[in-house]
Design a protein around this motif. Structure first.
Motif, PDB file in Angstrom:
ATOM      1  N   ASP A  34       0.897  -1.172  -0.115  1.00  0.00           N
ATOM      2  CA  ASP A  34      -0.173   0.084  -0.049  1.00  0.00           C
ATOM      3  C   ASP A  34       0.952   1.048   0.117  1.00  0.00           C
ATOM      4  O   ASP A  34       1.714   1.303   0.750  1.00  0.00           O
ATOM      5  CB  ASP A  34      -0.929   0.057   1.308  1.00  0.00           C
ATOM      6  N   GLY A  35       0.744   2.149  -0.877  1.00  0.00           N
ATOM      7  CA  GLY A  35       1.497   3.373  -0.877  1.00  0.00           C
ATOM      8  C   GLY A  35       0.732   4.090  -2.090  1.00  0.00           C
ATOM      9  O   GLY A  35      -0.239   4.128  -2.366  1.00  0.00           O
ATOM     10  N   PRO A  36       1.569   5.383  -2.570  1.00  0.00           N
ATOM     11  CA  PRO A  36       1.235   6.118  -3.652  1.00  0.00           C
ATOM     12  C   PRO A  36       0.462   5.661  -4.782  1.00  0.00           C
ATOM     13  O   PRO A  36      -0.293   6.321  -5.256  1.00  0.00           O
ATOM     14  CB  PRO A  36       2.542   7.017  -3.722  1.00  0.00           C
ATOM     15  N   HIS A  37       0.914   4.492  -5.023  1.00  0.00           N
ATOM     16  CA  HIS A  37       0.287   3.924  -6.013  1.00  0.00           C
ATOM     17  C   HIS A  37      -0.787   3.109  -6.088  1.00  0.00           C
ATOM     18  O   HIS A  37      -1.510   2.528  -7.046  1.00  0.00           O
ATOM     19  CB  HIS A  37       1.395   3.220  -6.981  1.00  0.00           C
ATOM     20  N   GLY A  38      -1.108   2.713  -4.793  1.00  0.00           N
ATOM     21  CA  GLY A  38      -2.452   2.076  -4.609  1.00  0.00           C
ATOM     22  C   GLY A  38      -2.186   0.694  -3.520  1.00  0.00           C
ATOM     23  O   GLY A  38      -0.990   0.643  -3.142  1.00  0.00           O
ATOM     24  N   ARG A  39      -3.273   0.085  -3.278  1.00  0.00           N
ATOM     25  CA  ARG A  39      -3.050  -0.983  -2.374  1.00  0.00           C
ATOM     26  C   ARG A  39      -3.476  -2.265  -3.384  1.00  0.00           C
ATOM     27  O   ARG A  39      -4.429  -2.470  -4.021  1.00  0.00           O
ATOM     28  CB  ARG A  39      -4.188  -0.848  -1.329  1.00  0.00           C
ATOM     29  N   VAL A  40      -2.356  -3.339  -3.113  1.00  0.00           N
ATOM     30  CA  VAL A  40      -2.670  -4.683  -3.744  1.00  0.00           C
ATOM     31  C   VAL A  40      -2.198  -5.703  -2.942  1.00  0.00           C
ATOM     32  O   VAL A  40      -1.424  -5.549  -1.982  1.00  0.00           O
ATOM     33  CB  VAL A  40      -1.879  -4.423  -5.072  1.00  0.00           C
TER      34      VAL A  40
END
Ligand SMILES: NC(=O)c1ccc[n+]([C@@H]2O[C@H](COP(=O)([O-])OP(=O)(O)OC[C@H]3O[C@@H](n4cnc5c(N)ncnc54)[C@H](O)[C@@H]3O)[C@@H](O)[C@H]2O)c1
Ligand SMILES: Cc1cc2c(cc1C)N(C[C@H](O)[C@H](O)[C@H](O)COP(=O)(O)O)c1[nH]c(=O)[nH]c(=O)c1N2
Length: 174
Positions: A34-40
């Motif tokens: 999870d971070g600036p580019h989204g949660r996966v």
């Protein structure tokens, strides 16, 4: 100067390789980020220890997986090693299910690097991707472990011959 002609080495068909690999029992992990580019998050059995100094794991990730771009851009992840009763989560994170639906199951809290840590897991390794090597269809992610938690009493979830098995902490030695 003469050039010797070298025949390319043959390799075994993918299906033969997969059938043989099905005979290697493996721990089951959910890799989260999870971070600036989204949660996966996705299920992975292709995970192993590389070196203890600096503590490093490797994770093999198919570049065609929907999680690939987000996970590699965040560059931080958690390897959640599943306990014996968490087979349902493995199937859910094993492909095709929308991401919000995957995280709706199980209890998650953010680790120090923001990646979701799974409650009840046998172990959680919070990592930063230190190096990536592409091999065939996959990226091999070398992941430096910055923090970890372990449940000494947890059972293990084992994937063997395309089936799941729960293994208690203290099986009878062979
Ligand atoms: N390393 C991986 O990428 C990997 C590992 C396990 C399962 N899977 C995926 O999960 C699904 C179910 O797998 P399954 O084990 O029930 O049956 P399967 O016949 O697809 O795979 C058998 C075994 O082969 C290996 N394998 C499978 N796909 C691979 C790949 N693309 N690259 C390298 N190794 C691979 C794994 O060890 C796997 O357990 C499939 O879509 C499979 O591709 C991928
Ligand atoms: C038991 C088991 C084990 C693995 C997988 C599946 C299952 C069921 N998958 C596949 C992976 O979880 C799946 O492709 C991702 O969830 C991405 O799918 P989407 O592209 O998001 O649908 C998988 N993929 C991968 O790149 N490396 C791996 O080690 C594994 N291991």
């Amino acid at each position: 100067m003469s050039l010797a002609l070298v025949a390319p080495l043959p390799h075994v068909p993918c299906q033969d390789f997969r059938n043989a690999m099905a005979g290697l029992a493996a721990a089951v992990n959910i890799i989260t980020s999870d971070g600036p580019h989204g949660r996966v998050g996705f299920t992975a059995t292709a995970v192993c220890s590389v070196t203890d100094d600096p503590p490093t794991l490797l994770v093999c990730l198919n570049r065609s997986a929907s999680v690939h771009s987000v996970l590699t851009a965040n560059a931080e992840l958690c390897v959640n090693t599943l306990a014996g009763d968490q087979q349902g989560l493995s199937n859910l994170f094993g492909g095709k299910t929308p991401m919000a639906e995957r995280f709706a199951a199980g209890h998650w809290r953010p680790g120090q690097n923001g990646a979701p840590l799974l409650e009840g897991a046998a172990a959680g390794f919070e990592c930063r991707i230190s190096r990536t090597v592409d091999v065939g269809t996959h990226d091999v992610l070398f992941c430096e472990v910055l923090a970890l938690k372990r449940d000494d009493d947890a059972s293990a979830l084992i994937y063997f011959d395309r089936n799941y098995y729960g293994l208690s902490t203290y099986p009878t030695p062979l």
